[in-house]
Design a protein around this motif. Structure first.
Motif, mmCIF file in Angstrom:
data_model
loop_
_atom_site.group_PDB
_atom_site.id
_atom_site.type_symbol
_atom_site.label_atom_id
_atom_site.label_comp_id
_atom_site.label_asym_id
_atom_site.label_seq_id
_atom_site.Cartn_x
_atom_site.Cartn_y
_atom_site.Cartn_z
ATOM 1 N N MET B 1 28.225 21.720 6.106
ATOM 2 C CA MET B 1 29.621 21.321 6.269
ATOM 3 C C MET B 1 30.526 22.303 5.524
ATOM 4 O O MET B 1 30.333 22.525 4.331
ATOM 5 C CB MET B 1 29.861 19.926 5.713
ATOM 6 N N THR B 22 28.741 18.316 -2.897
ATOM 7 C CA THR B 22 28.441 16.874 -2.833
ATOM 8 C C THR B 22 29.731 16.079 -2.629
ATOM 9 O O THR B 22 29.775 15.138 -1.834
ATOM 10 C CB THR B 22 27.767 16.386 -4.139
ATOM 11 N N ALA B 23 30.776 16.453 -3.367
ATOM 12 C CA ALA B 23 32.058 15.747 -3.237
ATOM 13 C C ALA B 23 32.665 16.017 -1.854
ATOM 14 O O ALA B 23 33.237 15.126 -1.227
ATOM 15 C CB ALA B 23 33.009 16.183 -4.344
ATOM 16 N N LEU B 24 32.528 17.249 -1.385
ATOM 17 C CA LEU B 24 33.050 17.600 -0.065
ATOM 18 C C LEU B 24 32.309 16.820 1.023
ATOM 19 O O LEU B 24 32.913 16.335 1.988
ATOM 20 C CB LEU B 24 32.889 19.106 0.151
ATOM 21 N N ASP B 25 31.025 16.674 0.843
ATOM 22 C CA ASP B 25 30.208 15.902 1.771
ATOM 23 C C ASP B 25 30.674 14.429 1.785
ATOM 24 O O ASP B 25 30.777 13.810 2.844
ATOM 25 C CB ASP B 25 28.749 16.009 1.327
ATOM 26 N N ALA B 26 30.989 13.887 0.607
ATOM 27 C CA ALA B 26 31.487 12.510 0.526
ATOM 28 C C ALA B 26 32.842 12.392 1.237
ATOM 29 O O ALA B 26 33.113 11.401 1.921
ATOM 30 C CB ALA B 26 31.609 12.073 -0.938
ATOM 31 N N TRP B 27 33.695 13.403 1.104
ATOM 32 C CA TRP B 27 34.995 13.391 1.793
ATOM 33 C C TRP B 27 34.806 13.377 3.320
ATOM 34 O O TRP B 27 35.439 12.605 4.023
ATOM 35 C CB TRP B 27 35.826 14.616 1.371
ATOM 36 N N ARG B 28 33.902 14.227 3.814
ATOM 37 C CA ARG B 28 33.651 14.248 5.259
ATOM 38 C C ARG B 28 33.120 12.881 5.706
ATOM 39 O O ARG B 28 33.503 12.365 6.750
ATOM 40 C CB ARG B 28 32.621 15.327 5.643
ATOM 41 N N ALA B 29 32.232 12.285 4.908
ATOM 42 C CA ALA B 29 31.669 10.971 5.241
ATOM 43 C C ALA B 29 32.769 9.905 5.236
ATOM 44 O O ALA B 29 32.749 8.970 6.046
ATOM 45 C CB ALA B 29 30.559 10.609 4.249
#
Lengths: 162, 162
Positions: B1, B22-29
């Protein structure tokens, strides 16, 4: 929150559609957090003379797709818009020069949307502003493990998608 | 991502706008969960012959306001729409008979939007379907403490609103 309507409970206790006030409160917080975070980041983009978050999502969906191209209905699925709304959005993006419509090599009657060099340049200009917004208003507010939050959010998406 | 664009890092490590994967992944989720959950619940409402979630938000904002009435700009703030978009939405809701425009008693030149009896009845018909959707696709997917999630989401909303 929902206090009056909560009293109109049709489901008997223990039924799978039972919903307690804590979970309902979390749902309202979910909607509010999404609305304010996306609006704030959009405002920060616009303040820098850039288009809003919806444009980023469109360009980014093309950027990450193989060959940088998708059909309108595929784009609509990626960005979660109706095909009609996406088609109108693509018209505006074509007019802005950031995407182009090209014939689909696999189906002469169909068209694909492709990212232009200008679109890629725009995406690169938007990212630092967008990243700063995510860091400040989202990542900086997570006191726990972002991985755990992401897992919860993925379960929600999977349940809703299924 | 965001792998390619992540490499265009302008901020030095440790700067407040630093953002890890990891934080960016949480934002996309977060974006994906919101898009799918709201679309799914809207589809479930429409399948029962009811209007979508946007209408619920509009009617509910009026329902919980003192006196069941708000000005268009207040409604826009509650529901997080632009005043122009809200004004058009109110036109459609007036045409559907679920709200009415009335003169503001405090300012004769201004108008308020009020919930009609039909609007309240619609809200009550929508709620069981909406509640079931929240229970199934959101509450049922939270394995941890909903109160903790709500607190995180409120911090996000507060940061973005501020």
């Amino acid at each position: 929150m929902y206090v009056h309507l909560m009293q109109v409970h049709y489901a008997a206790p223990g039924m799978p559609d039972e919903l307690d006030d804590t979970a309902l409160d979390a749902w309202r917080a979910f909607l509010t957090a999404h609305a304010h975070a996306t609006r704030r980041i959009s405002r920060e983009l616009v303040a820098e003379g850039l288009p809003d978050l919806g444009w980023y999502d469109l360009l980014w969906a093309l950027r990450r797709s193989p060959g940088g191209r998708l059909r309108v209905n595929e784009l609509a699925r990626e960005v979660v818009l109706s095909p009609t709304a996406m088609s109108r959005f693509v018209d505006r993006a074509v007019a802005a020069g950031v995407v182009a419509r090209e014939p689909d090599p696999d189906d002469r009657r169909a068209q694909q949307v492709v990212l232009t060099d200008e679109g890629l340049a725009l995406l690169r200009r938007m990212w630092p502003v967008y990243r700063r917004g995510i860091a400040e208003h989202f990542a900086g507010q997570l006191h726990g493990d972002p991985g755990e939050l992401a897992a919860t959010l993925r379960r929600i998406a999977d349940s809703a998608r299924g």
